[in-house]
Design an enzyme around this catalytic site. Structure first.
Site, PDB file in Angstrom:
ATOM      1  CB  ALA A  60      98.143  40.144  75.871  1.00 37.14           C
ATOM      2  CG  ASP A  61     103.795  36.251  75.931  1.00 37.19           C
ATOM      3  OD1 ASP A  61     103.281  35.172  76.279  1.00 37.19           O
ATOM      4  OD2 ASP A  61     104.985  36.539  76.145  1.00 37.19           O
TER       5      ASP A  61
END
Length: 197
Positions: A68-69
């Site tokens: 995730a970012d």
């Protein structure tokens, strides 16, 4: 089925735990570089890099790697983690009394029954701050809380008193859209949280 979170973020860990997942944490060591220009594409590209890095190093049968970012965007400008208190103050001053967007990209690398495939998606949430006086901004910046957060704030912390409203997924602003994550996993598994998977 083993879940692996490719992130050292305590906020993502807390969100997954609250959602009922049992998982292992193996932070990505990938250097974060992107070639895209649209915020939605940037976060998906970075999320995939993180998931792929962990899968290449620790991938195994019957696992889901979660990369995730998250980025904060205001008027097409990406606001990352501030370098120091002065930059944090400037970011928050710019966002005060205005609406900005928070994008989180998620990439799932799913290995099951001898096959590997990827699901990558993003969520976007509009966040509107109240007007914020200089004294409150200084106090928040001096607390040190903004320095490890994109956009220089954490919606789940003391800065919540300055958030007028949000439109979209709250957990997305924290760092992981758990509802969308679960819905994507439902497409893969009948019951993603079942210990029998």
């Amino acid at each position: 089925m083993k879940y692996i979170l490719a992130s050292a973020s305590p906020r993502r860990k807390e969100l997954l735990t609250q959602a009922g997942f049992q998982f292992e944490i193996i932070p990505s060591l990938a250097e974060e570089t992107y070639t895209k220009t649209a915020p939605s594409e940037i976060v998906m590209e970075l999320a995939f890099q993180k998931a792929e890095d962990v899968f290449r190093r620790y991938g195994q049968k019957n696992c889901v790697i979660i990369g995730a970012d998250t980025i904060v965007v205001y008027r097409d400008e990406i606001l990352g983690k501030p370098a120091d208190q002065a930059e944090a103050y400037d970011m928050l001053s710019m966002l005060a009394d205005r609406t900005h967007q928070v994008y989180t990209g998620v990439s799932l690398i799913i290995s099951k029954k001898g096959k590997v495939h990827t699901r990558t998606f993003y969520e976007s949430t509009d966040v509107t701050f109240c007007p914020i006086c200089k004294e409150d901004l200084r106090a928040y910046v001096e607390s040190g809380e903004p320095l490890d957060k994109a956009g220089a704030y954490g919606i789940q912390g003391s800065f919540a008193i300055h958030v007028r409203c949000i439109s979209g997924d709250y957990s997305n602003v924290v760092g992981l859209p758990v509802c969308r994550l679960y819905q994507e996993l439902l497409k893969e598994f009948t019951s993603p949280l079942s210990p029998e998977i």
